[in-house]
Design a protein around this motif. Structure first.
Motif, short mmCIF file in Angstrom:
data_model
loop_
_atom_site.label_atom_id
_atom_site.label_comp_id
_atom_site.label_asym_id
_atom_site.label_seq_id
_atom_site.Cartn_x
_atom_site.Cartn_y
_atom_site.Cartn_z
N UNK A 53 33.22 39.09 38.52
CA UNK A 53 34.08 37.93 38.65
C UNK A 53 35.12 37.80 37.54
N UNK A 54 34.79 38.23 36.34
CA UNK A 54 35.70 37.98 35.22
C UNK A 54 37.11 38.52 35.46
N UNK A 55 37.29 39.77 35.89
CA UNK A 55 38.67 40.22 36.17
C UNK A 55 39.32 39.47 37.32
N UNK A 56 38.55 39.04 38.31
CA UNK A 56 39.11 38.27 39.42
C UNK A 56 39.62 36.92 38.95
N UNK A 57 38.92 36.33 37.98
CA UNK A 57 39.35 35.04 37.45
C UNK A 57 40.69 35.15 36.74
N UNK A 58 40.91 36.24 36.05
CA UNK A 58 42.22 36.46 35.43
C UNK A 58 43.33 36.42 36.48
N UNK A 59 43.08 37.06 37.62
CA UNK A 59 44.08 37.08 38.69
C UNK A 59 44.29 35.69 39.29
#
Length: 321
Positions: A53-59
């Motif tokens: 989830x962490x990289x998706x949250x950046x997006x």
């Protein structure tokens, strides 16, 4: 909500909110919140797959699509419903030295200088050779960062204990200290309230402390406002913890004063229990609680608390009736 939106370190944080409809998990970017309910049912579910989830949250934080709200228009809830709450006792050096020195003066007749020097030697030895002291808290004690704190009918010495809390983002057992920080998803603020005069049972003196009764009343664990990802929070061993009671600064200390750091706490806890995503581990409270000042919480009091980069809390105290 407070008059000013609580700030957070980094480009985004996470929280749980209510607007005009049902509660929802949210992605906080400054003064705006993106509703994540179209992506995930809860922050607990998000934490269960934190690494993905962490990289998706950046997006998502950069995406104008989706439903966005003004933070000031929302009710802020505790950001996570923890599976278990592990709480660290006696983990700030100055706090414990104060307690030990006071006992040596009052009970053993030592001078203030002798008592403090002896207490400091004890804490140095404990840091080198000792182990943390942990106990469990009840998730039912959790309330929001701006909710009222309701004093239970029993007891009179209701006290504050502001603490840095870490949020687990990966399951693990017997976690080595060297790998422990990989299991920390985020940090948040917890105020671990305690009714001091219910901490010891006069009818069962040999058993010792009654943590359940003293610490787990409903609303006795204000939590939040946010989960700030560990990557944004800075050095957790050098954050400022500040609590004001009716405008008077009562606690003001750095997490540098912890006796056992976060890796040692995680390694110790995971030697007994499997840590799972969404668990909270409270790291202890510094000097300056009400017992130190001889002042305890009363209806109408206001507690304001903050930790560097994690936002702030504001809780009004009221009676149960």
């Amino acid at each position: 909500m407070p008059d000013q939106p609580p700030s957070h370190a980094g480009p985004f944080a996470l929280g749980a909110f209510t607007g005009r409809a049902a509660a929802f998990p949210g992605l906080v970017t400054g003064a705006r919140v993106r509703d994540l309910s179209d992506q995930v049912p809860s922050l607990r579910a998000l934490l269960a797959d934190w690494d993905s989830w962490l990289p998706r949250l950046h997006t998502l934080a950069q995406d104008p699509d989706g439903t966005w709200h003004d933070l000031a228009a929302l009710r802020v809830h505790a950001p996570v419903e923890p599976g278990q709450i592990l709480q660290s006792g006696a983990n700030y050096r100055k706090h414990v030295v104060d307690l030990v020195a006071a006992e040596k003066e009052s009970v053993h007749g030592a001078t203030p200088e002798e008592a403090r020097a002896d207490a400091e030697r004890m804490m140095d030895a404990r840091a080198r050779h000792g182990v943390p002291y942990l106990f469990l808290g009840s998730p039912r004690a959790v309330c929001g960062p701006y909710d009222d704190v309701v004093l239970p009918a029993l007891g009179e010495q209701h006290d504050w204990e502001l603490e840095l809390a870490l949020v687990i983002g990966r399951s693990g057992r017997d976690i080595p200290e060297a790998e422990a920080m990989e299991y920390v998803a985020a940090y948040t603020i917890c105020n671990d309230l305690t009714t001091r005069d219910r901490l010891y049972r006069p009818d069962l003196k040999a058993i010792g402390t009654d943590w359940f009764t003293a610490k787990n009343a409903d609303t006795f664990l204000p939590t939040g406002p946010f989960l700030v990802p560990a990557a944004f929070a800075g050095d957790p061993g050098d954050l400022r913890i500040t609590l004001r009671h009716n405008g008077v600064v009562r606690q003001d200390e750095s997490t540098k004063d912890m006796i056992f750091d976060i890796p040692r706490l995680i390694a110790y806890a995971s030697a007994t229990t499997t840590l799972r995503p969404g668990d909270l581990l409270l790291t202890g409270s510094p000097a300056g609680n009400g017992a130190h000042w001889g002042v305890f919480l009363k209806p109408g009091d206001v507690i304001e608390a903050e930790i560097t980069g994690l936002g702030h809390q504001r809780n009004t105290v009221r009676s149960a009736t």
